[in-house]
Design a protein around this motif. Sequence first.
Motif, mmCIF file in Angstrom:
data_model
loop_
_atom_site.group_PDB
_atom_site.id
_atom_site.type_symbol
_atom_site.label_atom_id
_atom_site.label_comp_id
_atom_site.label_asym_id
_atom_site.label_seq_id
_atom_site.Cartn_x
_atom_site.Cartn_y
_atom_site.Cartn_z
ATOM 1 N N UNK A 1 0.831 -1.164 0.000
ATOM 2 C CA UNK A 1 0.000 0.000 0.000
ATOM 3 C C UNK A 1 0.885 1.240 0.000
ATOM 4 N N UNK A 2 0.624 2.128 -0.918
ATOM 5 C CA UNK A 2 1.443 3.333 -1.003
ATOM 6 C C UNK A 2 0.842 4.446 -0.148
ATOM 7 N N UNK A 3 1.719 5.240 0.352
ATOM 8 C CA UNK A 3 1.265 6.377 1.151
ATOM 9 C C UNK A 3 1.118 7.594 0.253
ATOM 10 N N UNK A 4 0.020 8.307 0.431
ATOM 11 C CA UNK A 4 -0.158 9.505 -0.382
ATOM 12 C C UNK A 4 0.892 10.559 -0.001
ATOM 13 N N UNK A 5 1.362 11.237 -1.004
ATOM 14 C CA UNK A 5 2.331 12.307 -0.748
ATOM 15 C C UNK A 5 1.614 13.646 -0.760
ATOM 16 N N UNK A 6 2.004 14.459 0.161
ATOM 17 C CA UNK A 6 1.390 15.787 0.253
ATOM 18 C C UNK A 6 2.027 16.705 -0.787
ATOM 19 N N UNK A 7 1.196 17.520 -1.347
ATOM 20 C CA UNK A 7 1.701 18.521 -2.288
ATOM 21 C C UNK A 7 2.340 19.635 -1.472
ATOM 22 N N UNK A 8 3.597 19.965 -1.794
ATOM 23 C CA UNK A 8 4.252 21.020 -1.010
ATOM 24 C C UNK A 8 3.548 22.361 -1.208
ATOM 25 N N UNK A 9 3.473 23.099 -0.111
ATOM 26 C CA UNK A 9 2.881 24.427 -0.164
ATOM 27 C C UNK A 9 3.943 25.401 -0.651
ATOM 28 N N UNK A 10 3.595 26.129 -1.665
ATOM 29 C CA UNK A 10 4.511 27.105 -2.224
ATOM 30 C C UNK A 10 4.002 28.500 -1.883
ATOM 31 N N UNK A 11 4.882 29.290 -1.283
ATOM 32 C CA UNK A 11 4.495 30.661 -0.947
ATOM 33 C C UNK A 11 4.258 31.437 -2.235
ATOM 34 N N UNK A 12 3.228 32.263 -2.243
ATOM 35 C CA UNK A 12 2.976 33.046 -3.449
ATOM 36 C C UNK A 12 4.145 33.986 -3.742
ATOM 37 N N UNK A 13 4.424 34.132 -5.003
ATOM 38 C CA UNK A 13 5.496 35.020 -5.411
ATOM 39 C C UNK A 13 5.024 36.466 -5.303
ATOM 40 N N UNK A 14 5.836 37.267 -4.688
ATOM 41 C CA UNK A 14 5.540 38.689 -4.559
ATOM 42 C C UNK A 14 6.572 39.443 -5.373
ATOM 43 N N UNK A 15 6.088 40.344 -6.201
ATOM 44 C CA UNK A 15 6.987 41.137 -7.048
ATOM 45 C C UNK A 15 7.922 41.951 -6.168
ATOM 46 N N UNK A 16 9.227 41.865 -6.411
ATOM 47 C CA UNK A 16 10.177 42.627 -5.591
ATOM 48 C C UNK A 16 10.065 44.125 -5.841
ATOM 49 N N UNK A 17 10.606 44.880 -4.935
ATOM 50 C CA UNK A 17 10.669 46.324 -5.082
ATOM 51 C C UNK A 17 11.548 46.648 -6.286
ATOM 52 N N UNK A 18 11.084 47.550 -7.130
ATOM 53 C CA UNK A 18 11.813 47.873 -8.362
ATOM 54 C C UNK A 18 12.549 49.206 -8.241
ATOM 55 N N UNK A 19 13.487 49.411 -9.125
ATOM 56 C CA UNK A 19 14.215 50.679 -9.165
ATOM 57 C C UNK A 19 13.275 51.858 -9.438
ATOM 58 N N UNK A 20 12.324 51.748 -10.386
ATOM 59 C CA UNK A 20 11.389 52.874 -10.564
ATOM 60 C C UNK A 20 10.564 53.158 -9.301
ATOM 61 N N UNK A 147 2.667 53.980 -4.868
ATOM 62 C CA UNK A 147 1.750 52.895 -5.188
ATOM 63 C C UNK A 147 2.575 51.608 -5.277
ATOM 64 N N UNK A 148 2.656 50.897 -4.160
ATOM 65 C CA UNK A 148 3.455 49.675 -4.116
ATOM 66 C C UNK A 148 2.618 48.417 -4.339
ATOM 67 N N UNK A 149 1.372 48.595 -4.676
ATOM 68 C CA UNK A 149 0.488 47.432 -4.889
ATOM 69 C C UNK A 149 0.876 46.637 -6.107
#
Length: 149
Positions: A1-20, A147-149
């Motif tokens: 019997x195989x054990x189910x593997x959990x899908x890794x949780x990936x943190x959402x990507x946040x756009x880095x602060x830009x030079x402009x 406006x950093x949104x």
Amino acid sequence: MSTPTATPTVAPTVRPLTTPEADALIESAARAAQSLGVRGSVTVLDAGGQLLGFRRDDTAVLISGETSTRKAYTALQLDAPTADLVDLVRPDGLFHTLPTALDRPLLFLAGGVPLHRDGRLIGALGFGGGAPEQDHRIVTAAIAEADLA
């Protein structure tokens, strides 16, 4: 019997602060400082603590460059406005030994604020040159205008 593997949780990507965005923060801080009659320096750091933008007013005291950078660095490292940390480093404060315990350029004076996007830390803004209360007003006004949104 195989054990189910959990899908890794990936943190959402946040756009880095830009030079402009850093340039816009610097311009906003310069306008806020001018409206208060304050001559100083403004520093923008990215999430890794690297310099993304800097400007010193021609007539500002030279040390304002160092203080603006240290305030931004402190706000970034502790993810808190430096104005909120001042009481914590007083002799009876929770972090009273922190300024001397670490070999880091921390500065516990108002004028540094962390920058967030979608709840994630993306950098910090610091201003030095005026009274601490003025420096805090300058960075908060610059962030409110940006406006950093």
